[in-house]
Motif scaffolding. Structure first.
Motif, PDB file in Angstrom:
ATOM      1  N   GLU A   1       5.780  37.461  60.646  1.00  0.00           N
ATOM      2  CA  GLU A   1       5.783  36.676  61.872  1.00  0.00           C
ATOM      3  C   GLU A   1       6.429  37.457  63.010  1.00  0.00           C
ATOM      4  O   GLU A   1       5.972  37.421  64.156  1.00  0.00           O
ATOM      5  CB  GLU A   1       6.536  35.364  61.632  1.00  0.00           C
ATOM      6  N   GLN A   2       7.502  38.188  62.682  1.00  0.00           N
ATOM      7  CA  GLN A   2       8.153  39.008  63.712  1.00  0.00           C
ATOM      8  C   GLN A   2       7.219  40.077  64.255  1.00  0.00           C
ATOM      9  O   GLN A   2       7.143  40.304  65.467  1.00  0.00           O
ATOM     10  CB  GLN A   2       9.403  39.665  63.123  1.00  0.00           C
ATOM     11  N   ARG A   3       6.490  40.760  63.344  1.00  0.00           N
ATOM     12  CA  ARG A   3       5.581  41.813  63.787  1.00  0.00           C
ATOM     13  C   ARG A   3       4.414  41.245  64.602  1.00  0.00           C
ATOM     14  O   ARG A   3       3.978  41.839  65.574  1.00  0.00           O
ATOM     15  CB  ARG A   3       5.049  42.592  62.585  1.00  0.00           C
TER      16      ARG A   3
ATOM     17  N   ILE B   1       1.316  45.151  59.998  1.00  0.00           N
ATOM     18  CA  ILE B   1       0.857  43.772  59.775  1.00  0.00           C
ATOM     19  C   ILE B   1      -0.167  43.729  58.652  1.00  0.00           C
ATOM     20  O   ILE B   1      -0.122  42.853  57.770  1.00  0.00           O
ATOM     21  CB  ILE B   1       0.275  43.198  61.090  1.00  0.00           C
ATOM     22  N   THR B   2      -1.118  44.673  58.657  1.00  0.00           N
ATOM     23  CA  THR B   2      -2.121  44.719  57.586  1.00  0.00           C
ATOM     24  C   THR B   2      -1.464  44.909  56.221  1.00  0.00           C
ATOM     25  O   THR B   2      -1.810  44.243  55.237  1.00  0.00           O
ATOM     26  CB  THR B   2      -3.106  45.869  57.849  1.00  0.00           C
ATOM     27  N   GLU B   3      -0.488  45.818  56.189  1.00  0.00           N
ATOM     28  CA  GLU B   3       0.207  46.075  54.922  1.00  0.00           C
ATOM     29  C   GLU B   3       0.977  44.837  54.464  1.00  0.00           C
ATOM     30  O   GLU B   3       0.965  44.491  53.282  1.00  0.00           O
ATOM     31  CB  GLU B   3       1.162  47.250  55.106  1.00  0.00           C
ATOM     32  N   LEU B   4       1.656  44.155  55.412  1.00  0.00           N
ATOM     33  CA  LEU B   4       2.400  42.949  55.055  1.00  0.00           C
ATOM     34  C   LEU B   4       1.477  41.837  54.580  1.00  0.00           C
ATOM     35  O   LEU B   4       1.810  41.092  53.646  1.00  0.00           O
ATOM     36  CB  LEU B   4       3.227  42.474  56.252  1.00  0.00           C
ATOM     37  N   GLU B   5       0.316  41.690  55.223  1.00  0.00           N
ATOM     38  CA  GLU B   5      -0.641  40.658  54.796  1.00  0.00           C
ATOM     39  C   GLU B   5      -1.133  40.923  53.375  1.00  0.00           C
ATOM     40  O   GLU B   5      -1.242  39.993  52.547  1.00  0.00           O
ATOM     41  CB  GLU B   5      -1.813  40.608  55.770  1.00  0.00           C
ATOM     42  N   ASP B   6      -1.424  42.211  53.079  1.00  0.00           N
ATOM     43  CA  ASP B   6      -1.861  42.552  51.722  1.00  0.00           C
ATOM     44  C   ASP B   6      -0.762  42.285  50.708  1.00  0.00           C
ATOM     45  O   ASP B   6      -1.004  41.753  49.616  1.00  0.00           O
ATOM     46  CB  ASP B   6      -2.282  44.023  51.670  1.00  0.00           C
ATOM     47  N   THR B   7       0.467  42.666  51.081  1.00  0.00           N
ATOM     48  CA  THR B   7       1.600  42.444  50.178  1.00  0.00           C
ATOM     49  C   THR B   7       1.816  40.958  49.932  1.00  0.00           C
ATOM     50  O   THR B   7       2.062  40.524  48.793  1.00  0.00           O
ATOM     51  CB  THR B   7       2.876  43.057  50.781  1.00  0.00           C
TER      52      THR B   7
ATOM     53  N   ILE C   1       8.602  36.331  49.032  1.00  0.00           N
ATOM     54  CA  ILE C   1       7.537  35.812  49.912  1.00  0.00           C
ATOM     55  C   ILE C   1       8.121  35.296  51.219  1.00  0.00           C
ATOM     56  O   ILE C   1       7.571  35.520  52.309  1.00  0.00           O
ATOM     57  CB  ILE C   1       6.742  34.706  49.180  1.00  0.00           C
ATOM     58  N   GLU C   2       9.259  34.606  51.121  1.00  0.00           N
ATOM     59  CA  GLU C   2       9.890  34.076  52.328  1.00  0.00           C
ATOM     60  C   GLU C   2      10.288  35.211  53.280  1.00  0.00           C
ATOM     61  O   GLU C   2      10.047  35.135  54.488  1.00  0.00           O
ATOM     62  CB  GLU C   2      11.124  33.257  51.936  1.00  0.00           C
ATOM     63  N   ARG C   3      10.887  36.274  52.724  1.00  0.00           N
ATOM     64  CA  ARG C   3      11.279  37.410  53.585  1.00  0.00           C
ATOM     65  C   ARG C   3      10.059  38.102  54.181  1.00  0.00           C
ATOM     66  O   ARG C   3      10.070  38.501  55.348  1.00  0.00           O
ATOM     67  CB  ARG C   3      12.096  38.415  52.765  1.00  0.00           C
ATOM     68  N   THR C   4       8.994  38.244  53.366  1.00  0.00           N
ATOM     69  CA  THR C   4       7.785  38.898  53.857  1.00  0.00           C
ATOM     70  C   THR C   4       7.143  38.094  54.975  1.00  0.00           C
ATOM     71  O   THR C   4       6.661  38.644  55.977  1.00  0.00           O
ATOM     72  CB  THR C   4       6.781  39.093  52.707  1.00  0.00           C
ATOM     73  N   GLU C   5       7.112  36.752  54.825  1.00  0.00           N
ATOM     74  CA  GLU C   5       6.528  35.895  55.864  1.00  0.00           C
ATOM     75  C   GLU C   5       7.324  36.004  57.165  1.00  0.00           C
ATOM     76  O   GLU C   5       6.738  36.039  58.263  1.00  0.00           O
ATOM     77  CB  GLU C   5       6.503  34.445  55.372  1.00  0.00           C
TER      78      GLU C   5
END
Length: 601
Positions: free
Chosen positions: A236-238, A368-374, A228-232
């Motif tokens: 944020e970068q994207r 971003i959409t994919e990361l938010e879903d993940t 979760i930390e890496r995904t966040e």
């Protein structure tokens, strides 16, 4: 191997049919019998011509070859002729190389360029413009980048193999030791500490199961928190990149580009028209051949000329002054061409910049959409794992009071065994994946080298084709000179594709060559392109028409020479030439337009 052709309303042929056999095919006939029109009909079937009979609204060619049947229809719509159907040559690259190097009629651009004494690089190298070499190189580079990434992963996997293999061996040994430890504890307790029941699990078994579940939940929580930390961070970068992304204003770029291109084409056409007028009139004045066009009165004060366009009398000096003014106007138009060309290039670059920015924006939004879903899924999984851990912790505390130290010790060992077995399974899976990737190193290296070689070949293709064309020109010229008694010693193409002719050991002007000698050089240049671009792979025939300036024996020699280089040779000849050793096509059975209806042939 016979080709059957059926023609209707093509050039000067209203209706006709015949066959083409392997080898020589001579179309013998007088003027206006359809010889050149027959060549145009074959070109229509090939896809290099659309010459519809002048007074007709539609025409067609049907060509049957041993491999396939070709049906091409020509339709006149709004003053232009449009092709329907699929010709023999579909690829634009095949069409242009056949048109330049296989369709050797009087209008062939290579022969025409030789007759005019022009530099031959543009016409001989033109097929390269239709191969999209830069686009092919870009595609190969992208493919190579992907292979390089995979190769890096494969090499990294190969490096990690010994460590993971050692980890698997260590876990197997640890599990074996834990199993021995469990058996020792059970033996020391007499096998009764667990209070085994045949119908329900013992407290020891329950505690072991719950402890295992707790341990698994705890490990899952740790993994999910790190993920979760890496995904966040990545999300944020994207988002930051998307926020900072600037898309240039459109400014109606497509309409502006289309307008700029239209202006450029219009000025080009105007320049070409004026240049044609200028060149023709300049030649008449320069060669002092005004008497070819009009009446000239030569006086001491200057020549008086009747203008051949308006019929009025004019002084030669006045005509030269008007010609100079026309030259100035051509110069102005060329300046405009450069200006409009710069505008087109600038607009195209701006359009590409806008397209790239829009593509990057779409990619960022999708990621971003994919990361938010993940992230949502993983947070839910973390919440579930936390609940499982808390529930397991409560059960462990309850069951711990129900077992003695021995049972608890056995449970700890069994829990540790299961934990190690889970680690062993993960390590074995990882080892299998690493072995699979490591096995791809040699294959990926070979693919990368193959792509590198292909890119290098594409980059060098133009130079290689140029060299091959000059070599083919020299070879063909040597053969021609050995068969014909020409008035020049040799001819060659310079590195810049200028045509140089030598006579008596010195360079000679092309203007000094006879019409027949220029024709021979034109055919040699076309055959150089034919060999360089492997035209025989696209179409197995040569078309020859409008050969002037050659005596009967020289024409036979040329035809025999061309026949050696193709499977099918179709050429036109007048009846006064002696017979050729091959199939003769008689055009007398064709229905042709009168010379009032069509000027072809």
């Amino acid at each position: 191997m016979t080709w059957n052709i059926d023609i209707e309303n093509i050039a000067g042929i209203l209706d006709g049919e015949t066959t083409i056999e392997p080898g020589l095919n001579a179309v013998r006939g007088s003027n206006w019998q359809g010889k050149s029109s027959f060549i145009e009909a074959i070109k229509t079937a090939l896809g290099t011509s659309t010459e519809l009979t002048e007074s007709k609204d539609s025409g067609r060619v049907r060509l049957q070859t041993p491999e396939r049947d070709i049906a091409v229809d020509l339709v006149r719509e709004n003053g232009t002729v449009r092709r329907k159907g699929t010709p023999y040559l579909e690829n634009e690259y095949d069409v242009i190389r056949a048109e330049l190097f296989a369709c050797l009629d009087e209008r062939n651009e290579v022969r025409s360029a030789v007759r005019r004494g022009e530099n031959l690089e543009d016409v001989l190298m033109r097929p390269l413009d239709f191969q999209n070499i830069d686009e092919q190189i870009a595609d190969l580079k992208r493919e190579r980048e992907q292979i390089t990434s995979e190769l890096s992963q494969a090499k990294e996997a190969k490096k990690r193999l010994p460590g993971v293999q050692a980890q698997v061996t260590q876990l197997e040994n640890e599990i074996a030791e834990l199993q021995q430890q469990r058996e020792g504890i059970a033996a020391s307790d007499g096998g009764e500490a667990a209070g085994e029941d045949e119908e329900s699990p013992s407290p020891q078994q329950q505690l072991s199961a719950v402890q295992t579940e707790r341990s698994q939940a705890e490990n899952q929580i740790e993994r999910l928190e790190r993920t979760i930390e890496r995904t966040e961070e990545r999300l944020e970068q994207r988002r930051s990149e998307l926020k900072s992304l600037e898309i240039p204003d459109d400014d109606d770029i497509e309409n502006r580009l289309a307008t700029a291109r239209d202006r450029l084409q219009q000025v080009k056409r105007d320049s070409e028209v004026l240049q044609s007028v200028y060149s023709a009139n300049e030649m008449v004045l320069k060669e002092n051949r005004l008497d070819l066009l009009t009446e000239v009165e030569r006086e001491l004060t200057g020549d008086s000329v009747v203008c051949w366009t308006c019929g009025n009398e004019a002084e030669r000096a006045e005509m030269e002054e008007q010609l100079d003014q026309l030259g100035d106007k051509i110069t102005d138009l060329r300046t405009q061409i450069e200006t409009y060309r710069d505008d087109v290039e600038e607009l195209e670059a701006r359009r590409e910049e806008i397209d790239q920015a829009n593509r990057r924006k779409r990619d960022l939004e999708a990621e971003i959409t994919e990361l938010e879903d993940t992230l949502t899924d993983r947070r839910q999984s973390l919440e579930d794992a936390t609940d499982r851990y808390e529930n397991a912790q409560e059960r462990v505390e309850e069951l711990s009071d129900a077992v003695d130290e021995t049972v608890e010790a056995i449970s700890d060992v069994e829990s540790e065994i299961k934990y190690r077995e889970a680690e062993l399974k993960d390590s074995r899976d990882e080892l299998s994946q690493l072995e699979t990737r490591a096995d791809q190193v040699e294959t990926l290296e070979a693919e990368s080298e193959e792509i590198r070689t292909e890119i290098e070949e594409l980059r060098n293709r133009k130079d290689r084709i140029k060299r091959r064309a000059r070599e083919a020109f020299d070879e063909a010229m040597d053969e021609i000179l050995s068969r014909f008694g020409t008035g020049f010693e040799t001819a060659r193409l310079t590195s810049d594709f200028d045509l140089v002719v030598a006579r008596d050991g010195r360079e000679a002007s092309l203007d000094a060559l006879s019409e027949g000698e220029l024709e021979l050089i034109g055919f040699v240049a076309a055959l150089a392109g034919y060999e360089s671009f492997d035209v025989d792979e696209a179409v197995p025939l040569l078309l020859v028409d409008g050969v002037g300036g050659l005596a009967d024996d020289n024409l036979h020699t040329l035809i025999d020479y061309l026949h050696e280089r193709t499977e099918y040779l179709v050429f036109t000849a007048y009846p006064e030439y002696t017979a050729f050793e091959g199939r003769e096509i008689d055009p007398s059975n064709w229905s042709v337009a009168t010379n009032k209806q069509v000027s072809a042939d």
